[in-house]
Design an enzyme around this catalytic site. Structure first.
Site, PDB file in Angstrom:
ATOM      1  N   SER A   1      44.935 -10.316  26.722  1.00  0.00           N
ATOM      2  CA  SER A   1      43.271 -11.096  27.011  1.00  0.00           C
ATOM      3  C   SER A   1      43.027 -12.599  27.000  1.00  0.00           C
ATOM      4  O   SER A   1      44.683 -13.610  27.229  1.00  0.00           O
ATOM      5  CB  SER A   1      42.374 -10.619  25.275  1.00  0.00           C
ATOM      6  OG  SER A   1      41.144 -11.166  25.234  1.00  0.00           O
TER       7      SER A   1
ATOM      8  N   TYR B   1      41.919 -10.877  16.439  1.00  0.00           N
ATOM      9  CA  TYR B   1      41.959 -10.557  17.903  1.00  0.00           C
ATOM     10  C   TYR B   1      42.494 -11.531  18.525  1.00  0.00           C
ATOM     11  O   TYR B   1      43.667 -10.890  19.238  1.00  0.00           O
ATOM     12  CB  TYR B   1      40.344 -10.358  18.873  1.00  0.00           C
ATOM     13  CG  TYR B   1      40.778  -9.118  19.844  1.00  0.00           C
ATOM     14  CD1 TYR B   1      41.099  -8.431  20.036  1.00  0.00           C
ATOM     15  CD2 TYR B   1      40.330 -10.284  21.060  1.00  0.00           C
ATOM     16  CE1 TYR B   1      40.573  -7.334  21.181  1.00  0.00           C
ATOM     17  CE2 TYR B   1      40.377  -9.445  22.461  1.00  0.00           C
ATOM     18  CZ  TYR B   1      40.438  -8.363  22.373  1.00  0.00           C
ATOM     19  OH  TYR B   1      40.735  -7.482  23.206  1.00  0.00           O
TER      20      TYR B   1
END
Length: 246
Positions: free
Chosen positions: A153, A166
């Site tokens: 990400s 995350y």
């Protein structure tokens, strides 16, 4: 989008395991791999979702996939060993592993993030990913040309406030990818790379950005070129690289 056009038989004869294969990017990747000739092992925790993807692949006339219900949050070490043994018995080797499954957890300042939530995200996004990689690596080494693809990400490449566990987990993903890539370089027919999918029309994206118009983002099917490229022979020799899908 990543500019690549895969030939129809790109993955003929390959056995590829996809985690989180029941929906979103995982389901799209599984169907794309099957459409290009691969036998796809559909791994996820919700059997109904996996069965739906299985049925779609079969209905399209592609190689028969396999459904593997497996809960990455609760799986114990011996269950990973049993999974590897089953794959070896049924398929003999593994040509590809797409680490797609992950959870987002609360988006909150670190000081407000509970230890329980942090550990849950790390369990699914990091610990389970390590366990799968280490347990399945001997099967990948039996392939003539194996590829391990990690899902990263943008918040795993540059830290950003409020992305909590995350974001930390995606930094760990990049670290695991780089470590594996360096270890297999020149000593095994295995390569490891990561993909940042970018803003994509998925339920996870909607969870992270509830006020966003999802129609402004590409569908999972539209970002498949990089997934096909890294899983096929055209990327042989590409190792330890961080890619963007768009």
């Amino acid at each position: 989008m990543f500019d690549y056009s895969a030939r129809p038989d790109l993955l003929n004869g390959r056995v590829i395991l996809v985690t989180g294969a029941g929906r979103g990017i995982g389901a799209a990747a599984a169907k794309a791999y099957a459409a290009h000739g691969a036998t796809v092992l559909l791994l996820g925790k919700t059997e109904a979702n996996l069965t739906q993807v299985y049925d779609e692949i079969e209905a399209a006339g592609h190689p028969q996939p396999a459904v593997i219900p497996f809960n990455l949050e609760t799986a114990l070490p011996h269950q990973y060993d049993e999974l590897a043994a089953m794959i070896e018995t049924e398929f003999g080797h593994l040509d590809g592993l797409l680490h797609n499954a992950s959870i987002i957890g609360p988006r909150t300042p670190l000081e407000q993030l509970s230890g329980e939530n942090f550990m849950r995200v790390m369990q699914v996004n990091v610990n389970a990913m390590f366990m799968l990689t280490s347990t399945l690596l001997p099967l990948l080494k039996l392939s003539k040309d194996a590829s391990v693809v990690f899902t990263s990400s943008s918040v795993g490449r540059k830290g950003r406030a409020y992305w909590g566990a995350y974001g930390v987990s995606k930094f760990a993903t990049e670290g695991l990818m780089q470590t594996l890539a360096d270890e297999v370089e020149t000593v095994a027919p295995v390569r490891a790379n990561s993909i940042n999918p970018g803003a994509t029309r998925t339920s996870m994206r909607a969870q992270a950005y509830p006020g966003e118009n999802p129609l402004n983002n590409p569908t999972p099917e539209e970002i498949m070129p990089i997934y096909l490229y890294l899983m096929g022979p055209d990327s042989t020799g590409v190792n330890g690289q961080a890619f963007n899908a768009q």
